[in-house]
Design a protein around this motif. Structure first.
Motif, PDB file in Angstrom:
ATOM      1  N   VAL A 803      80.173 -26.183 -38.800  1.00 62.28           N
ATOM      2  CA  VAL A 803      78.846 -26.969 -38.454  1.00 62.28           C
ATOM      3  C   VAL A 803      77.333 -25.682 -38.954  1.00 62.28           C
ATOM      4  O   VAL A 803      78.178 -24.805 -38.705  1.00 62.28           O
ATOM      5  CB  VAL A 803      78.623 -27.512 -37.347  1.00 62.28           C
ATOM      6  N   VAL A 804      76.712 -26.073 -39.760  1.00 63.33           N
ATOM      7  CA  VAL A 804      75.137 -25.506 -39.568  1.00 63.33           C
ATOM      8  C   VAL A 804      74.247 -25.326 -38.846  1.00 63.33           C
ATOM      9  O   VAL A 804      74.198 -26.474 -38.360  1.00 63.33           O
ATOM     10  CB  VAL A 804      75.546 -25.379 -41.299  1.00 63.33           C
ATOM     11  N   GLN A 805      73.619 -24.313 -38.089  1.00 63.41           N
ATOM     12  CA  GLN A 805      72.910 -24.155 -37.432  1.00 63.41           C
ATOM     13  C   GLN A 805      71.750 -23.559 -37.267  1.00 63.41           C
ATOM     14  O   GLN A 805      71.927 -21.891 -37.811  1.00 63.41           O
ATOM     15  CB  GLN A 805      73.870 -24.095 -35.744  1.00 63.41           C
ATOM     16  N   ARG A 806      70.905 -23.308 -36.787  1.00 61.69           N
ATOM     17  CA  ARG A 806      69.419 -22.530 -37.511  1.00 61.69           C
ATOM     18  C   ARG A 806      69.824 -21.367 -36.431  1.00 61.69           C
ATOM     19  O   ARG A 806      69.757 -21.411 -34.424  1.00 61.69           O
ATOM     20  CB  ARG A 806      68.204 -22.926 -36.913  1.00 61.69           C
ATOM     21  N   MET A 807      69.798 -20.603 -36.639  1.00 61.36           N
ATOM     22  CA  MET A 807      69.637 -19.034 -36.072  1.00 61.36           C
ATOM     23  C   MET A 807      68.429 -18.938 -34.348  1.00 61.36           C
ATOM     24  O   MET A 807      67.717 -19.468 -34.678  1.00 61.36           O
ATOM     25  CB  MET A 807      69.302 -17.957 -36.563  1.00 61.36           C
ATOM     26  N   ALA A 808      69.051 -18.382 -33.540  1.00 58.10           N
ATOM     27  CA  ALA A 808      68.408 -18.782 -32.007  1.00 58.10           C
ATOM     28  C   ALA A 808      67.701 -17.141 -31.815  1.00 58.10           C
ATOM     29  O   ALA A 808      68.409 -16.250 -32.875  1.00 58.10           O
ATOM     30  CB  ALA A 808      69.136 -19.734 -31.811  1.00 58.10           C
ATOM     31  N   PRO A 809      66.841 -16.755 -31.036  1.00 54.69           N
ATOM     32  CA  PRO A 809      65.874 -15.277 -31.612  1.00 54.69           C
ATOM     33  C   PRO A 809      67.425 -14.645 -30.779  1.00 54.69           C
ATOM     34  O   PRO A 809      68.112 -15.567 -28.935  1.00 54.69           O
ATOM     35  CB  PRO A 809      65.049 -15.495 -30.267  1.00 54.69           C
ATOM     36  N   ARG A 810      67.584 -13.913 -30.739  1.00 60.56           N
ATOM     37  CA  ARG A 810      68.605 -12.633 -29.941  1.00 60.56           C
ATOM     38  C   ARG A 810      68.149 -12.668 -28.754  1.00 60.56           C
ATOM     39  O   ARG A 810      67.688 -12.862 -27.812  1.00 60.56           O
ATOM     40  CB  ARG A 810      68.799 -11.047 -30.577  1.00 60.56           C
ATOM     41  N   GLY A 811      69.328 -12.649 -27.775  1.00 62.52           N
ATOM     42  CA  GLY A 811      69.365 -12.384 -26.055  1.00 62.52           C
ATOM     43  C   GLY A 811      70.838 -12.550 -25.547  1.00 62.52           C
ATOM     44  O   GLY A 811      72.045 -12.286 -26.663  1.00 62.52           O
ATOM     45  N   VAL A 812      71.184 -12.704 -24.497  1.00 64.51           N
ATOM     46  CA  VAL A 812      72.265 -12.549 -23.799  1.00 64.51           C
ATOM     47  C   VAL A 812      73.255 -14.545 -24.053  1.00 64.51           C
ATOM     48  O   VAL A 812      71.907 -15.112 -23.707  1.00 64.51           O
ATOM     49  CB  VAL A 812      72.077 -12.121 -22.041  1.00 64.51           C
ATOM     50  N   ASP A 813      74.125 -14.442 -24.344  1.00 68.85           N
ATOM     51  CA  ASP A 813      75.287 -15.348 -24.157  1.00 68.85           C
ATOM     52  C   ASP A 813      75.507 -15.931 -22.648  1.00 68.85           C
ATOM     53  O   ASP A 813      75.715 -15.238 -22.228  1.00 68.85           O
ATOM     54  CB  ASP A 813      76.284 -15.706 -25.266  1.00 68.85           C
ATOM     55  N   VAL A 814      75.345 -16.996 -22.193  1.00 68.38           N
ATOM     56  CA  VAL A 814      75.720 -17.221 -21.075  1.00 68.38           C
ATOM     57  C   VAL A 814      75.621 -19.266 -21.053  1.00 68.38           C
ATOM     58  O   VAL A 814      76.425 -19.465 -22.311  1.00 68.38           O
ATOM     59  CB  VAL A 814      74.846 -17.328 -19.876  1.00 68.38           C
ATOM     60  N   VAL A 815      76.881 -19.299 -20.374  1.00 72.09           N
ATOM     61  CA  VAL A 815      77.490 -20.791 -19.764  1.00 72.09           C
ATOM     62  C   VAL A 815      77.153 -22.032 -18.633  1.00 72.09           C
ATOM     63  O   VAL A 815      76.840 -20.670 -17.554  1.00 72.09           O
ATOM     64  CB  VAL A 815      79.284 -20.792 -20.055  1.00 72.09           C
ATOM     65  N   VAL A 816      76.641 -22.861 -18.899  1.00 74.84           N
ATOM     66  CA  VAL A 816      76.138 -22.918 -17.618  1.00 74.84           C
ATOM     67  C   VAL A 816      77.459 -24.689 -18.031  1.00 74.84           C
ATOM     68  O   VAL A 816      77.087 -25.578 -18.756  1.00 74.84           O
ATOM     69  CB  VAL A 816      74.618 -24.279 -17.686  1.00 74.84           C
ATOM     70  N   ARG A 817      77.793 -25.349 -16.832  1.00 71.22           N
ATOM     71  CA  ARG A 817      77.990 -26.246 -16.494  1.00 71.22           C
ATOM     72  C   ARG A 817      77.870 -26.829 -15.092  1.00 71.22           C
ATOM     73  O   ARG A 817      77.620 -26.230 -14.028  1.00 71.22           O
ATOM     74  CB  ARG A 817      79.907 -25.733 -16.514  1.00 71.22           C
ATOM     75  N   ALA A 818      78.316 -28.350 -15.273  1.00 69.94           N
ATOM     76  CA  ALA A 818      78.687 -28.729 -13.478  1.00 69.94           C
ATOM     77  C   ALA A 818      79.626 -29.561 -13.833  1.00 69.94           C
ATOM     78  O   ALA A 818      79.719 -30.188 -14.853  1.00 69.94           O
ATOM     79  CB  ALA A 818      76.832 -28.848 -13.577  1.00 69.94           C
ATOM     80  N   VAL A 819      80.219 -29.778 -12.726  1.00 77.91           N
ATOM     81  CA  VAL A 819      81.545 -31.000 -12.554  1.00 77.91           C
ATOM     82  C   VAL A 819      81.379 -31.367 -10.816  1.00 77.91           C
ATOM     83  O   VAL A 819      80.729 -30.927 -10.209  1.00 77.91           O
ATOM     84  CB  VAL A 819      82.710 -30.345 -12.844  1.00 77.91           C
ATOM     85  N   ILE A 820      82.048 -32.653 -10.901  1.00 80.29           N
ATOM     86  CA  ILE A 820      82.477 -33.284  -9.988  1.00 80.29           C
ATOM     87  C   ILE A 820      83.376 -33.425  -9.319  1.00 80.29           C
ATOM     88  O   ILE A 820      83.954 -34.138 -10.337  1.00 80.29           O
ATOM     89  CB  ILE A 820      81.276 -35.022 -10.353  1.00 80.29           C
ATOM     90  N   ASP A 821      83.560 -32.187  -8.272  1.00 86.02           N
ATOM     91  CA  ASP A 821      84.678 -32.829  -8.116  1.00 86.02           C
ATOM     92  C   ASP A 821      85.022 -34.133  -6.779  1.00 86.02           C
ATOM     93  O   ASP A 821      83.962 -33.992  -5.963  1.00 86.02           O
ATOM     94  CB  ASP A 821      85.545 -31.259  -6.751  1.00 86.02           C
ATOM     95  N   PRO A 822      86.469 -35.059  -6.805  1.00 82.93           N
ATOM     96  CA  PRO A 822      86.431 -35.934  -5.941  1.00 82.93           C
ATOM     97  C   PRO A 822      86.466 -35.403  -4.778  1.00 82.93           C
ATOM     98  O   PRO A 822      85.908 -36.285  -3.510  1.00 82.93           O
ATOM     99  CB  PRO A 822      87.842 -36.556  -6.213  1.00 82.93           C
ATOM    100  N   ALA A 823      86.529 -34.375  -3.990  1.00 80.73           N
ATOM    101  CA  ALA A 823      86.513 -34.250  -2.724  1.00 80.73           C
ATOM    102  C   ALA A 823      85.596 -32.583  -1.855  1.00 80.73           C
ATOM    103  O   ALA A 823      84.959 -33.086  -1.140  1.00 80.73           O
ATOM    104  CB  ALA A 823      88.306 -33.195  -2.701  1.00 80.73           C
ATOM    105  N   ALA A 824      85.102 -31.820  -3.238  1.00 75.04           N
ATOM    106  CA  ALA A 824      84.575 -31.378  -2.616  1.00 75.04           C
ATOM    107  C   ALA A 824      83.135 -31.651  -3.136  1.00 75.04           C
ATOM    108  O   ALA A 824      81.727 -31.323  -2.628  1.00 75.04           O
ATOM    109  CB  ALA A 824      84.044 -29.507  -3.270  1.00 75.04           C
ATOM    110  N   GLY A 825      82.489 -32.790  -3.884  1.00 77.92           N
ATOM    111  CA  GLY A 825      81.022 -32.945  -4.846  1.00 77.92           C
ATOM    112  C   GLY A 825      81.036 -32.586  -5.836  1.00 77.92           C
ATOM    113  O   GLY A 825      81.312 -31.749  -7.125  1.00 77.92           O
ATOM    114  N   ALA A 826      80.195 -32.369  -6.298  1.00 83.02           N
ATOM    115  CA  ALA A 826      79.061 -31.864  -6.849  1.00 83.02           C
ATOM    116  C   ALA A 826      78.471 -30.280  -7.500  1.00 83.02           C
ATOM    117  O   ALA A 826      78.101 -30.325  -6.191  1.00 83.02           O
ATOM    118  CB  ALA A 826      78.166 -32.814  -7.464  1.00 83.02           C
ATOM    119  N   VAL A 827      79.364 -29.083  -8.373  1.00 83.35           N
ATOM    120  CA  VAL A 827      79.557 -28.442  -8.382  1.00 83.35           C
ATOM    121  C   VAL A 827      78.470 -27.646  -9.773  1.00 83.35           C
ATOM    122  O   VAL A 827      78.941 -28.017 -10.925  1.00 83.35           O
ATOM    123  CB  VAL A 827      80.362 -27.763  -8.409  1.00 83.35           C
TER     124      VAL A 827
END
Length: 940
Positions: A803-827
């Motif tokens: 795929v081709v994507q326009r360059m974003a400004p330089r910075g720090v790469d991070v990851v954000v996730r959310a998941v619903i666990d059946p026992a613990a709930g949304a995290v």
């Protein structure tokens, strides 16, 4: 009797066991055609006044037509539920769907009329409130949104049930009848009411077990030895203040005593009530014993008998049957395979356990699922407490064994308001309901310290524990517990170390530590340990080996009076030679200095060559003690610079200084206390979930409904993902497919140079380190050369999926996730992108919904956070934009539980703003949330 034309099969999932206000249990289930005789018998036991309140007229008996109407339901428009004890009805509730004109509905409508009837002997136990919760949940499931009830003005008890429920309601008065109408949609108030009732009921059920007025030990053998005989002797020797009985069906005729205790062949032969039965017979005889106990009115059981779930499949089925059988009679169970319970209160003095000696009375509540670990904890607390009775001892102890019924959650409900417990220590091998445990832990930790060590962290729970599995790693569960204020430790040694400090000393106002003592080396070790724990130590003050007790007293007094100091660690080695300071004199010097300047914790690190630890305890036993019954009057005020903590920060007897044989152990305990104290201060203002004007919740809901109409679960495509996230103000950079070099060039012209070329094959996705990404391509020539390099290195385009994507400004790469666990709930989870963070497990977690303050702490809680704040001269990243992104993702998952997984990877956080370069969303029907449904005990 004619069979009902039911429109639905019998709804077995409506069956539930509940704990009532007085701590007893009842079973709630749908009423069926087979209940005619039970209904008639129930009605005959109801008083004329209650019948009048129900039917607004004298109604002495039910006609055959009435019996038919009240037992034949279609489980949709007409539903009846009964609360039963011992298989007999004690209360009923019924709803009938009605039309707009108030008549029975010929077509489905969203309103129903509801009515209750509670046997007079069971009124005041909270039966009607429990039934209202369950019939409300049933009604919502069947599409009913509103209840209406007509009540006579004199029926104040039933009016109170409705008005206290917490739902949004309307009230009117006409023709001498009060008409109440209320929406069934849960509200914050109705959930608060439900949780408050749950707390009172479960706390009371544990209190009945821990403070019985009478105890019967069933299975006390005729000859010395054996489990039953040992428990009987332990209860007798502890000086139990209530009535004690021995029960053994093999007693010779005419024998009335066993070891000086009244003895009977059956619990039925005991005159008067029995509150608690300790069951120590072989597993195959327990069913008969439970029946006898239930028929005699026993309130609870401690089953020490083994041979249940810990022994395999057959034992697991036997365990399920045991719980079902006991709950039939309204009894709760500790065990089976339990070590027992202890209550050191002078009013009770109960040692219904296999512990050969009762621990010293004190202020620590102790819970252990394992009997062996329970013995070890009791022994260590006993040893470390020296000769002192007070805060260093145990208030109550529960070893739950297989925790088939009473669990750590139940005991937490009890300890939360127990005036005899200041600190809670728990050894857990499984958490049956993580969502509920986290909720209860947060509430408990706001009032008193809660320290937890978890066994079986890297494997399955013990075979005897039937719990729902969580898909979350242990590290994630630990992070969520810490978010709830739990002090997480790794060993039972750390559990005792932290518990003794928290029980004996006030909470530290901050992380600044003074170190003083008569050993330069020990002081330096303590200094290093403080730095390793993230504390802020002052340079150690060496008093030299020639220091006298007066020198220690003066140095400690100066340190405690210093506004730049929040805690003091005293290091001491035994002095030798003529004129050396004795242990007793040193202990008294430290105690008196600490007592003169309260409000800051003092710890001692000693070399185990002398008797300083024992001397410190002995010094405390002669110290003046506080006399106020109000803990808030006993708590010293913190330093002026510190924020005011709740009154439990300084326990009674705070002059009892804990001693540790190693610097690392003392400082680890202090570091945990500092972190907990900070959590307490933060918990006073947890922040808020912000509102964003550009969020389109209704648009997102419509989109989700339309997408889920295609199937039960699906991972969204790129356009659908961008559309859904866009409703919550999360913009994803477009990535255009590039199946050929010409398509890549066309995509770049559309987006504008510079661009990035990325392989999206699973093994190369987001892996610049493997060469699957080419960045900063400034023109078409660079793009075509990079395209050729990728295909030459990794294979054909159809395999790489570029795929081709326009360059974003330089910075720090991070990851954000959310998941619903059946026992613990949304995290919600956050971390830096890249293999290094993954290998280190450097990811932070918070339960959803996340507040603004929690989002701020989430960003700062990872070890690699300095990279976001200008590490080594780099430009600081826009953490405000990152926190807002976290809050928007949290809102999306909280508003729409159908969103069961979200991943934003990578997110480039620049100096100003951020760019979401990749996103995936998975939808599915939301898992059931038992914390939003009616109160119920775990099914067995």
């Amino acid at each position: 009797m004619q069979t009902s034309p039911d429109r639905h099969e019998y709804p077995a999932h409506w069956e539930a066991d509940v704990v009532l206000r007085d701590g007893g249990t009842a079973r709630i289930r749908p009423i069926t055609v087979d209940d005619a005789d039970r209904l008639v018998s129930f009605y005959e036991q109801v008083s004329d006044e209650s019948k009048y309140y129900r039917f607004f007229a004298p109604y002495p008996r039910l006609s055959a037509k009435d019996v038919h109407r009240f037992t034949h339901h279609d489980f949709v428009d007409r539903v009846g539920l009964a609360a039963t004890v011992g298989g007999e009805f004690i209360a009923t509730v019924r709803y009938d769907r009605i039309g707009a004109d108030g008549t029975p509905a010929s077509a489905p409508a969203d309103e129903a009329e509801v009515a209750f009837l509670v046997q007079d002997a069971h009124q005041g136990r909270g039966v009607a409130s429990a039934l209202l919760e369950h019939i409300g949940a049933v009604a919502r499931e069947r599409g009913i949104r509103r209840f209406a009830a007509e009540v006579l003005p004199a029926n104040t008890k039933m009016i109170k049930v409705f008005t206290d429920a917490g739902y949004t309601q309307k009230r009117s008065f006409e023709d001498g009848v009060v008409r109440l109408e209320f929406d069934l949609e849960p509200t914050d108030r109705s959930l608060a009411v439900q949780y408050a009732r749950e707390h009172r009921a479960e706390a009371r059920s544990v209190q009945r077990l821990l403070a019985p007025g009478s105890v019967a030990v069933i299975g006390a053998g005729r000859t010395p030895g054996g489990v039953g005989r040992s428990v009987l002797g332990n209860i007798r020797d502890a000086g139990f203040t209530g009535r004690l009985y021995a029960v053994n069906k093999a007693l010779p005729e005419g024998q009335k005593e066993l070891d000086g205790v009244p003895a009977r062949r059956s619990v039925r032969d005991i005159d008067g009530p029995v509150d608690l039965a300790v069951v120590a017979v072989p597993a195959e005889q327990v069913t008969e014993v439970v029946t006898e106990c239930g028929e005699h009115g026993v309130q609870g059981l401690v089953v020490v008998s083994a041979g249940y779930a810990e022994s395999g499949h057959e034992g697991r089925e036997r365990q399920r049957a045991l719980v079902r059988h006991a709950r039939t009679y309204g009894m709760r169970i500790i065990g089976p395979n339990a070590f027992g319970i202890i209550n050191t209160s002078p009013e009770v003095r109960l040692n219904a356990s296999l512990a050969p000696e009762v621990p010293r009375p004190g202020r620590i509540g102790l819970f252990a699922q394992s009997g062996a670990i329970g013995i070890a904890l009791l022994s260590r607390l006993h040893r470390r407490g020296g000769g002192v009775t007070g805060v260093t001892g145990v208030s109550t102890f529960v070893s739950s064994g297989n925790r088939a019924d009473v669990s750590g959650n139940d005991v937490l409900q009890y300890w939360y308001e127990d005036p005899d417990t200041d600190v809670v220590l728990m050894y857990l091998e499984s958490i049956g309901n993580p969502r509920k445990f986290t909720r209860l832990a947060r509430r408990t930790a706001a009032a008193k310290p809660l320290v937890v060590v978890q066994g079986a962290r890297h494997g399955a729970a013990p075979q005897g524990h039937a719990v729902r599995a969580t898909r979350l790693p242990h590290a994630t569960v630990s992070a969520l517990l810490r978010q709830a204020g739990v002090i997480r430790v790794d060993t039972i040694t750390e559990l005792v170390d932290a518990g003794l400090l928290l029980a004996r000393q006030p909470l530290p106002p901050g992380p600044r530590v003074a170190i003083l003592g008569n050993s330069e080396s020990l002081g330096l070790l303590t200094y290093d340990a403080c730095l390793a724990e993230g504390l802020r130590p002052h340079p150690p003050q060496d008093l030299t080996t020639a220091a006298s007790a007066a020198d220690f007293h003066a140095a400690l007094s100066r340190a405690l009076a210093d506004d730049r100091c929040d805690a003091v660690v005293v290091t001491a080695i035994p002095a030798v030679g003529e004129g050396s300071v004795g242990d007793g004199a040193l202990a008294e010097a430290l105690r008196s200095a600490s007592a003169a300047t309260p409000g800051k914790p003092v710890l001692v690190v000693h070399v185990e060559l002398g008797g300083l630890a024992e001397a410190l305890s002995a010094a405390a036993s002669t110290a003046p003690q506080t006399t106020s019954d109000n803990p808030s009057q006993n708590a010293p005020s913190p330093t002026p610079a510190a924020e005011q903590l709740p009154a439990t920060e300084a326990p009674e007897g705070a002059h009892l200084i804990p001693a540790y044989p190693a610097s690392e152990r003392a400082v680890r305990a202090l570091g945990q206390a500092v972190a907990y104290a900070q959590w307490r201060r933060d918990a006073a203002d947890p922040g808020k979930v912000p509102e964003y004007e550009d969020i389109d919740e209704k648009g997102a809901a419509a989109l989700i409904d339309g997408l889920l109409a295609r199937g039960q679960g699906l991972t969204l495509g790129t356009d659908e993902t961008c559309d859904l996230l866009g409703h919550y103000g999360v913009q994803v950079h477009r990535a255009l497919p590039a199946p050929t070099p010409d398509a890549a060039a066309e995509a770049a012209r559309t987006l504008g140079y510079p661009v990035a070329l990325k392989a999206t094959a699973p093994h190369l996705r987001h892996r610049a380190d493997l060469g699957g990404v080419r960045l900063d391509l400034a023109d078409e020539d660079q793009l075509r050369r990079s395209y050729a390099e990728l295909t030459e290195l990794f294979g054909a385009p159809e395999e790489l999926r570029p795929v081709v994507q326009r360059m974003a400004p330089r910075g720090v790469d991070v990851v954000v996730r959310a998941v619903i666990d059946p026992a613990a709930g949304a995290v919600l989870s956050f971390g830096l992108a890249g293999a290094a963070s993954q290998l280190l497990g450097d990811t932070a977690h918070r339960l959803i919904p996340v507040t603004d303050r929690e989002a701020t702490s989430l960003v700062r809680s990872i070890r690699t956070a300095p990279l976001l704040f200008g590490w080594r001269g780099s430009a600081p990243a826009d953490t405000r934009a990152l926190e807002e992104l976290l809050l928007r993702v949290s809102r999306l998952v909280d508003d729409h539980p159908e969103v069961v997984a979200v991943t934003l990877e990578p997110v480039v956080v620049a100096s100003h703003g951020l760019s979401v370069l990749g996103a995936s969303v998975r939808l599915a029907p939301p898992p059931a949330r038992d914390d939003l449904g009616p109160r119920t005990l775990p099914a067995y």
